[in-house]
Enzyme design. Structure first.
Site, PDB file in Angstrom:
ATOM      1  N   GLU A   1       0.781  -1.170  -0.157  1.00 34.75           N
ATOM      2  CA  GLU A   1       0.104  -0.140  -0.003  1.00 34.75           C
ATOM      3  C   GLU A   1       0.916   1.276  -0.079  1.00 34.75           C
ATOM      4  O   GLU A   1       0.351   2.400  -0.506  1.00 34.75           O
ATOM      5  CB  GLU A   1      -1.097  -0.065   1.201  1.00 34.75           C
TER       6      GLU A   1
ATOM      7  N   MET B   1      23.268  11.357  -0.328  1.00 31.45           N
ATOM      8  CA  MET B   1      22.737  12.741  -0.024  1.00 31.45           C
ATOM      9  C   MET B   1      23.254  12.943   1.568  1.00 31.45           C
ATOM     10  O   MET B   1      23.625  13.873   1.788  1.00 31.45           O
ATOM     11  CB  MET B   1      21.346  13.002   0.073  1.00 31.45           C
TER      12      MET B   1
ATOM     13  N   LYS C   1     -17.868  -1.066   7.060  1.00 33.81           N
ATOM     14  CA  LYS C   1     -18.292  -2.079   6.323  1.00 33.81           C
ATOM     15  C   LYS C   1     -19.896  -2.148   6.166  1.00 33.81           C
ATOM     16  O   LYS C   1     -20.128  -2.451   5.013  1.00 33.81           O
ATOM     17  CB  LYS C   1     -17.687  -3.545   6.837  1.00 33.81           C
TER      18      LYS C   1
ATOM     19  N   PHE D   1     -10.257  -6.439  15.267  1.00 32.59           N
ATOM     20  CA  PHE D   1      -9.272  -6.799  14.366  1.00 32.59           C
ATOM     21  C   PHE D   1      -9.175  -5.746  13.199  1.00 32.59           C
ATOM     22  O   PHE D   1     -10.329  -5.276  12.529  1.00 32.59           O
ATOM     23  CB  PHE D   1      -9.614  -8.314  13.887  1.00 32.59           C
ATOM     24  N   GLN D   2      -7.940  -5.180  12.822  1.00 34.49           N
ATOM     25  CA  GLN D   2      -7.589  -4.577  11.771  1.00 34.49           C
ATOM     26  C   GLN D   2      -8.333  -2.994  11.908  1.00 34.49           C
ATOM     27  O   GLN D   2      -8.885  -2.345  10.960  1.00 34.49           O
ATOM     28  CB  GLN D   2      -7.740  -5.024  10.521  1.00 34.49           C
TER      29      GLN D   2
END
Lengths: 576, 165
Positions: free
Chosen positions: A51, A469, A163, A113-114
């Protein structure tokens, strides 16, 4: 008629003209993705491998297409992985709509969860963020998301959809427009104030235009070029503004700021009017604020009120979109006599021309110049670090070439996925990813995305085996103690990485073998005469739909110059 | 540096208070007090914010607030005649009859009310300006050994006819 939330989401995407969606599955977005099943004729779905890369791909897509980049990720880790990219988009004003799945409302607050409070986590880095709590508001909120992301000063909008909202039935209406009482982006310009700005410029003896990224966002490149030419005013750019005026134009002085051209920084020091458009006066541009453009009256034209008089005290502020203001300015423009001033700038160019001098191995300047010569009108996407600064210094953007780079946040790992997003926006355009061995390793899993989603780009990897750098800072200011910047394997007993004899053998990974495992051809270039043939082969391969990687071996000692030490005045350049 | 007042109309929604207060912490603005409550419109809240800032920073604060989607209107009350009060409760513990007498005397002088009383304690309720409440607090601290203070933060509204503050 009532429809489910998931159906309304897809309807909204269709009505917004979305054609490409960057999505990664997970429990809380399976409904939405299921709704997109077998809709290839309407939407192209790109599946990244992480992601954090997904969000950069959406950024690259948005930067290239000028449209809103759309990302769909699941709750919890899916959402948190996008945070860096959201911040990146926020700093560089890139329009994104990030749809995050969320656990069903009865579970919110349970540490389910999550479950994470992604709206809370991203509050300070989004233009707007909201959790949809009522199915009846879903249509309006989706419309708000697209409207806010793309209007005014663009930016990322996060819309968190639980959801149960996705599954619940409700109104099927998707509004044409929304009226938001707290959000009225500026669509006009105060003509009186703009006239004042124009007069200030007109009365200058040593006028200078400073063009920022706002020129690109507004699509005002041609207007700016015409205006500068008509008035004979020299132009310097910020990193984000590079390409605002064709670089072969005699009025173009160069990039200014920390790694800007000597002449550009000197012109800023000596000008009597600095006419700036679409820049935030970031510290990398200004250096020590007390010493910034000390002799100049500063005109600041920006769409964002909050950017004006924030870092630099401005004499004439104008709130406006760049294109709108420049359209008016162009009508009024009359030629000025700036010959003497241009001569002065020319003398600085000759005194310290922009040059990368290297002792051995390939010269980054030569590589950059060859890249822009071979690829010509193309999209160049950089990662972050030395190669990025060399790109801003030595790439010659011609015609409608453009540069996509992470300017504000300086996000390593941005380059490669962003180049895939840019290519996805326009498969007919050549896209060149310029990256370093540090930044590439942060998101090189996207090689799989490139192959599986069939998005060919050319990767130019500048390998000096260091995080160059930072190494450069250590070399100048930290007694050459290369703490954690050497990326190769260090044999036991060898303390200083410069003293490793067979460093190239000990380096991992072997990029040619790596890309080979994805079915991508790689070439390693060590000799100057091999640069152009390699680039030509890669260009042809991309034309035929194939990615290629070219690894350029460059010396760790090569540094980006000029350099202004952080917090110092821009006139205080280290030149060698 | 100077103390300044802002009245802020915002959407009465989840997260707006966090967003506004987050701006002050995130950008290191010196927030003195922030109070919030609903208005005559159910979907609009009004905040009264007091900050200490120089002119440039204060301008920036107002612009930053204005740029928030959830902010409907920003009003600078710094140089505007306003009425401003703050609710304060002070509970004084462990006092004898003489102590109570002193507490009553203070209440009388400050023109505040004694609203509850027990065997060895009294409860004062004050709705004064923030500055008067500061003075009251200082005096109570000096006079009594065990006190408990709860303050609500000032709220402010523009005056209609008077110019006193």
């Amino acid at each position: 008629m009532d429809i489910t939330g998931r159906k309304l989401i897809v309807k909204a995407l269709a009505e917004e003209g979305v054609d490409t969606i960057f999505a990664y599955p997970g429990g809380m977005v399976t409904d939405i993705l299921d709704e997109l099943y077998k809709q290839e004729d309407k939407f192209r779905l790109v599946l990244p491998r992480h992601e954090q890369a997904l969000i950069h791909e959406a950024e690259g897509y948005a930067r290239q297409s000028g449209k809103v980049g759309v990302a769909i990720v699941t709750s919890g880790p899916g959402a948190t992985n996008t945070i860096t990219g959201i911040a990146d988009a926020h700093y560089d004003s890139i329009p994104l709509v990030v749809i995050t799945g969320q656990v069903a409302q009865p579970l919110i607050g349970n540490d389910a969860f999550q479950e994470v409070d992604i709206v809370g986590m991203t509050r300070s880095i989004v233009k707007y963020g909201v959790t949809v709590r009522d199915r009846n508001n879903l249509g309006r909120m989706l419309k708000m998301a697209f409207y806010i992301a793309s209007s005014g000063k663009p930016g990322p909008v996060l819309i968190d959809i639980p959801k149960d909202i996705q599954q619940k039935s409700g109104p099927d209406e998707y509004p044409d427009h929304v009226d938001i009482r707290g959000y009225k982006p500026n669509t006009s310009v105060h003509i009186g104030q703009l006239k004042r700005a124009y007069k200030t410029l007109k009365n200058a003896k040593k006028p200078l235009i400073l063009a920022g990224g706002g020129i690109h966002i507004s699509g005002a490149e041609k207007l700016l070029t015409d205006f500068a030419r008509k008035m004979n005013v020299p132009v310097v750019t910020t990193v984000m503004g590079k390409g605002a005026i064709p670089e072969d134009d005699p009025l173009y002085v160069g990039n200014s700021g920390m790694h800007g051209r000597y002449a550009a920084n000197m012109a800023e020091m000596e000008c009597d009017v600095l006419f700036s458009i679409g820049t935030r006066f970031n510290d990398r541009i200004t250096g020590d604020l007390n010493e910034f453009a000390p002799k100049a009256k500063i005109v600041h034209l920006d769409i964002d009120t909050a950017s004006i008089s924030r870092n630099v005290v401005v004499d004439v502020p104008v709130v406006s979109d760049a294109s709108l203001a420049l359209t008016h300015l162009l009508e009024w423009a009359e030629p000025m006599n700036t010959k003497a001033w241009q001569k002065e700038i020319e003398a600085w160019q000759e005194e310290h021309p922009l040059q990368c001098k290297v002792s051995k191995m390939l010269n980054p300047q030569t590589i950059m110049e060859d890249i822009s010569e071979v690829f010509g009108e193309a999209t160049y996407v950089t990662d972050v670090g030395q190669h990025q600064m060399w790109a801003t210094q030595f790439l010659r953007l011609k015609g409608n070439s453009n540069l996509i780079t992470s300017g504000g946040l300086g996000t390593m790992g941005f380059g490669y996925p962003a180049s895939l997003g840019a290519k996805e926006a326009d498969h007919d355009r050549q896209v060149v990813c310029l990256t370093g061995d540090g930044g590439f390793q942060m998101n090189m899993q996207e090689l799989a995305t490139s192959i599986c989603a069939d998005i060919p780009v050319t990767i130019c990897l500048f390998n000096n085996r260091y995080l160059g750098m930072v190494r450069q800072q250590q070399q100048y200011f930290y007694g050459k103690r290369y703490q954690l910047t050497y990326l190769g394997r260090r044999p036991a007993g060898v303390e200083h990485p410069d003293r490793i004899e067979n460093a190239d053998e000990l380096y991992v990974p072997d990029y040619l073998k790596l890309v080979d495992s994805y079915g991508i051809k790689g070439i390693r270039v060590k000799d100057e005469e091999k640069i152009v043939p390699a680039l030509e082969e890669a260009k042809k391969a991309q034309h035929d739909g194939k990615s290629m990687l070219i690894e350029f071996e460059i010396a760790p000692e090569d540094v980006v110059l000029p350099m202004v030490k952080g917090g110092m005045a821009n006139s205080d350049m280290i030149l060698k | 540096m100077k103390n300044r007042w802002i009245a802020l109309y915002v959407e009465n929604e989840v997260g707006v208070l966090a967003k506004v207060s987050g701006l002050f912490s995130g950008k290191s603005y010196n927030l003195q007090s922030l109070t919030v409550g609903t208005t005559e419109h159910d979907d609009v809240s009004r905040m009264t914010i007091s900050v200490t800032a120089d002119d440039v920073t204060f301008e920036q604060i107002k612009k930053q607030l204005n740029s928030m989607v959830e902010v409907i209107k920003v009003m600078d009350l710094t140089d505007v005649p306003i009425h401003s009060k703050e609710i304060l409760y002070a509970k004084i513990h462990g006092i004898d009859a003489a102590g109570k007498e002193e507490a009553f005397r203070i209440a009388q002088v400050f023109k505040i009310r004694v609203i509850d009383i027990g065997e060895d304690s009294v409860l004062l309720e004050s709705a004064l300006t923030e500055r008067r409440n500061n003075e009251l607090t200082a005096l109570l601290k000096k006079t009594f050994r065990r006190i408990e203070i709860v303050r609500g933060g000032p709220v402010a509204i523009e005056s209609i006819s008077t110019s006193c503050r």
